[in-house]
Design an enzyme around this catalytic site. Structure first.
Site, short mmCIF file in Angstrom:
data_model
loop_
_atom_site.label_atom_id
_atom_site.label_comp_id
_atom_site.label_asym_id
_atom_site.label_seq_id
_atom_site.Cartn_x
_atom_site.Cartn_y
_atom_site.Cartn_z
N GLU A 1 -0.46 11.60 1.68
CA GLU A 1 0.86 11.28 1.06
C GLU A 1 1.30 12.47 0.34
O GLU A 1 2.49 13.05 0.58
CB GLU A 1 1.05 10.02 0.04
CG GLU A 1 2.32 10.06 -0.59
CD GLU A 1 2.47 8.86 -1.76
OE1 GLU A 1 1.31 8.20 -1.72
OE2 GLU A 1 3.60 8.33 -2.12
N GLN B 1 4.59 0.72 0.16
CA GLN B 1 3.63 1.13 -0.32
C GLN B 1 3.49 0.33 -1.65
O GLN B 1 4.27 0.65 -2.51
CB GLN B 1 3.68 2.49 -0.69
CG GLN B 1 2.29 3.12 -1.49
CD GLN B 1 2.34 4.63 -1.82
OE1 GLN B 1 3.44 5.21 -1.93
NE2 GLN B 1 1.35 5.32 -1.65
N GLY B 2 2.46 -0.29 -1.87
CA GLY B 2 2.51 -1.41 -3.35
C GLY B 2 1.41 -0.92 -3.90
O GLY B 2 0.41 -1.39 -3.89
N TYR B 3 1.63 0.23 -4.45
CA TYR B 3 0.57 0.80 -5.25
C TYR B 3 1.08 0.47 -6.96
O TYR B 3 0.26 -0.16 -7.67
CB TYR B 3 0.33 2.47 -5.36
CG TYR B 3 -0.52 2.57 -4.00
CD1 TYR B 3 -0.58 2.01 -3.13
CD2 TYR B 3 -0.95 3.97 -4.29
CE1 TYR B 3 -1.64 2.52 -2.21
CE2 TYR B 3 -2.01 4.47 -3.37
CZ TYR B 3 -2.11 3.64 -2.23
OH TYR B 3 -3.02 4.12 -1.27
N SER B 4 2.05 1.32 -7.42
CA SER B 4 2.51 1.16 -8.72
C SER B 4 2.74 0.06 -9.27
O SER B 4 3.51 -0.99 -8.69
CB SER B 4 3.52 2.07 -8.92
OG SER B 4 3.54 3.41 -8.47
#
Ligand SMILES: Cc1cc2nc3c(=O)[nH]c(=O)nc-3n(C[C@H](O)[C@H](O)[C@H](O)COP(=O)(O)OP(=O)(O)OC[C@H]3O[C@@H](n4cnc5c(N)ncnc54)[C@H](O)[C@@H]3O)c2cc1C
Lengths: 397, 371
Positions: free
Chosen positions: A263, A139-142
């Site tokens: 999530e 997961q590439g969010y932050s």
């Protein structure tokens, strides 16, 4: 906890009986250790090394019945279970103490988002490999400058005709070094208001220009990474008709938020499926004699049961068409704070024996440290309370 | 088990209850009773009985609606929101459940009396400051074919006006539950001025005569009848407290959106937002335990103890938090008698003690969960 509090439901069609027989016949003895360390569950992906033949066999057998993603439609690798059937499945797994065959961000996060926002082609392309544990997602969010304020992501994504060009940096990307693919929030419009210039992009971690650097956690493990994108070219279509964008360009925030509700609901359940804290602690101490410790443990037990029922209630509500939505912030907040309390109590009862990394209590100290992240990852407790106060209670911003 | 969501029928019941109570019994109604020196409004109870509430747990054959414990919890919750004073818990829930454990003509008649609203009951068990039914000392001494009851009961909720009493007393080998009229010779009751302005009495029994006819269930086996009744009462009281918490919380959130200080609405202060949000989360978690307890009593009453104690433990704590924060977030006005929050605080304290406090119920949970 469903197994403890809920009576077994009626079984007119013989669903439970058939499932029970299948599980008995197919779950290898060595995998009947659901209370084992968390990292004993298979994460799948191209780089996964099975700890044993049994672990591999159990996964393969579950895949043939759709049991890695029991509520997904059969065409995408699921079993098409109703909520009621899923409950029975959980009870029957708990009955023989079976380990989950597979866990992954694909199952918990991307899958639900694709089922909701994906095109039929995207679903058919991406979901089955998730259900079979073939492709592992991260997961590439932050980003360094975008944590709680997630909508201020800056990773630049430019339209180059037949492909997207991605430059920037993500951080705290769990298992980026183990993952095959990443779902990332990228900025496609730098002029628009911050929520309106974000796109939800799917890309292959083996693409040239993607690098990862592991970061070590206080628990000693290093499951998360910095992830760098340096002139990464992402084809507009990964295969004919399979767009690399989920939902609409510049409207990725809707997808991102929807995924976050899943999530958060998932993270909220970390502690409540566990055994009775009292039983565990009494077993090892021969009854808890310290009065303040006992009182705290009893309170944690009361809360654990009630929170477990709240998860059940919200699932029932979702099934009857009442969306969980912003209340997932509540579930995450209460569930993760409880889990931290439980692990504090386990450390306290373990005493000095629980202070050794590989002492008589095994991974207990590492697990205790890991739980501190529960109220940070997926949105902090403070952010959850902010969501409740503004969106649920309607308090002024 | 039935889902933890309200079905259509249940939703309608709750909505219609709310509509009726907003009109007939807002908090103002309790305040007026208190100011008039009264603890009970027979006209209100009559109206509730006419809507079928008094018979919510009474079989249809005895004139009841027989809707079950989850439904009774919904009514109790709606009453809790506006602090409705009525014998609902004592008569319609506790006594009706006790009487249902017995299948004879007399019990059927008594149930019919409850359902019609004509007969009210009170449960006389406590003897000291804490709920401890097993430690009952009051004696029912055998005499001829009958018994003589001597001793004192305290905190008999609704005991000041009830027509009949369920009295727990020690009989040689064990405990026995008696069902006697409150005006029987030797019974003297003294209403106590309670902090919640509701009815509770101290009742002295001076060699009160009771026959075998007056025994509910079997001699020396009170718990077979009393345990289900207590659990029904505890679950409904938990529901009332959960409603009370929601009522108090609604007032508090309303105030956060209305009161200005430092030139802004106080609801803009994050310190208050987060406390309010936490309270809402606690309220939601407790609501799950309440509904679950009702479902469990309806579907698997033999094994409902854990569910009921969980509900009462959580509801007690949540109501307490809601009224403490309720007063604090209202500032000075929260402390005034003219404002309603104090009524919520006082009822929450009484509800916390009645039928077992947090510690009593948490201990049940601990026991059943292997501590
Ligand atoms: C173990 C772990 C795994 C993770 N895995 C992933 C992953 O796989 N992918 C991914 O994208 N991210 C991941 N994260 C990142 C996680 O989502 C962020 O850490 C989180 O959103 C918080 O952002 P931040 O660290 O920048 O903290 P900040 O946002 O800088 O917060 C610092 C403190 O300020 C508080 N704060 C911030 N804003 C407010 C406000 N408005 N009001 C009150 N208080 C506020 C916070 O609550 C916190 O206490 C992971 C994190 C951890 C710990």
């Amino acid at each position: 906890m469903g197994g403890d509090m809920a009576a077994e439901t009626e079984d007119p069609a013989g669903f439970r009986a058939e499932l029970r027989e299948w599980l008995e016949a197919n779950c290898p003895e060595s995998l009947r250790d659901a209370n084992g360390p968390e990292d004993s569950i298979c994460w799948g992906g191209k780089r996964w090394v099975f700890e044993s033949e049994d672990q591999k066999l159990w996964l393969e057998r579950c895949v043939t019945r759709g049991l890695t993603v029991p509520t997904w439609p059969k065409e995408y690798g699921g079993a098409g279970y109703s909520r009621e059937q899923e409950k029975v499945f959980h009870q029957e797994m708990a009955r023989i103490n079976a380990r989950w065959p597979l866990q992954s961000f694909g199952i918990w996060m991307l899958g639900p988002a694709l089922l909701h926002f994906g095109t039929p082609e995207q679903k058919a392309h991406f979901l089955p490999p998730i259900s079979r544990g073939e492709i592992r997602w991260c997961q590439g969010y932050s980003e360094p400058g975008a944590g709680s304020d997630l909508a201020s992501v800056q990773t630049r994504c430019e339209d180059k005709g037949d492909h997207w060009l991605v430059n920037g940096q993500k951080i705290w990307t769990s298992y980026a070094d183990q993952a095959d693919w990443i779902f990332a929030l990228v900025r496609t419009d730098r002029e628009a208001k911050k929520h309106l210039g974000i796109t939800f992009l799917l890309l292959d971690m083996t693409s040239p220009g993607v690098t990862t650097r592991p970061i070590k956690l206080i628990s000693g493990a290093s499951p998360f990474c910095e992830t760098f994108f340096d002139n990464v070219e992402v084809p507009k279509e990964h295969a004919p008709g399979i767009s690399s964008v989920v939902g609409t360009v510049n409207r990725g925030w809707d997808v991102a938020k929807y995924l976050l509700t899943h999530e958060r609901t998932m993270i909220s359940a970390t502690g409540s499926g566990a055994r009775s804290l009292g039983a565990v602690l009494s077993e090892e101490m021969g009854g808890i004699t310290d009065a303040s410790l006992r009182a705290a443990a009893v309170k944690a037990e009361v809360d654990a049961l009630a929170i477990g029922l709240t998860l059940e209630r919200y699932k029932d509500m979702a099934e009857s068409g009442q969306g969980v939505g912003d209340a997932s912030a509540m579930l995450k907040y209460v569930g993760t704070e409880l889990n931290k309390d439980r692990h504090e109590l386990m450390m306290a009862t373990g005493g000095s024996e629980a202070l050794e990394w590989d002492g008589p209590h095994g991974t207990r100290p590492a697990d205790w440290l890991r739980t501190k992240a529960n109220s940070i990852e997926g949105g902090t407790s403070e952010v959850m309370l902010g969501i409740v106060s503004r969106r649920v209670l309607g308090l002024p911003g | 088990m039935a889902k933890l969501v309200l079905n259509e029928e249940e939703r309608m019941l709750a909505d219609s209850a709310r509509a009726f109570l907003d009109d007939a019994a807002p908090v103002k109604h309790l305040r007026e009773l208190r100011d008039a020196g009264r603890t009970h409004d027979p006209a209100l109870w009559k109206a509730m009985a006419e809507m079928g509430w008094a018979g919510i747990l009474v079989p249809e054959s005895a004139g009841g609606a027989d809707m079950g414990h989850a439904a009774a919890g919904l009514l109790a919750g709606e009453m809790g929101k506006t602090l409705v004073a009525s014998p609902f818990l004592s008569s319609a829930v506790i006594a009706a459940t006790a009487l249902r454990q017995v299948s004879d003509r007399r019990a059927a008649d008594a149930l019919a009396g409850i359902a019609s609203g004509e007969v009210t009951y009170a449960l006389a068990i406590d003897e000291g400051p804490k709920f401890a039914p097993e430690a009952t000392r009051m004696e029912a001494r055998r005499e001829g074919n009958g018994f003589r009851l001597t001793g004192r009961k305290t905190f008999v909720v609704d005991g000041g006006f009830a027509d009949r009493l369920l009295v727990l007393a020690r009989t040689g080998e064990g405990l026995t539950l008696f069902d006697i009229p409150a005006d029987r010779a030797g019974v003297s009751r003294e209403g106590r001025a309670m902090i919640d302005s509701r009815d509770a009495a101290r009742i002295d029994f001076d060699a009160v005569e009771a026959t075998g006819e007056d025994v509910l269930g079997q001699v020396d086996d009170a718990m077979r009848v009393l345990r289900p009744a207590l659990e029904a009462g505890q679950a409904a009281l938990a529901a009332e407290l959960s409603g009370l918490a929601a009522g108090a919380f609604g007032m508090t959130v309303g105030y956060l959106k209305e009161r200005k200080q430092f030139g802004v609405l106080i609801g803009q202060f994050q310190a208050l937002q987060h406390r309010a949000a936490d309270l809402w989360c606690q309220t939601e978690v407790t609501a799950s335990a309440i509904l679950h307890a009702g479902r469990k009593l309806d579907e698997d009453p033999e094994n409902a103890t854990l569910a009921v104690s969980l509900a009462k433990a959580r509801a007690t704590e949540t109501a307490k938090a809601a009224v403490i924060e309720g007063v604090q977030m209202h500032g000075g006005i929260g402390m005034t008698d003219a404002f309603d929050m104090g009524f919520y605080m006082k009822r929450a304290r009484v509800g916390a003690e009645w039928l077992g406090d947090y510690g009593w119920h948490a201990e049940q949970v601990a026991r059943l969960r292997g501590f």
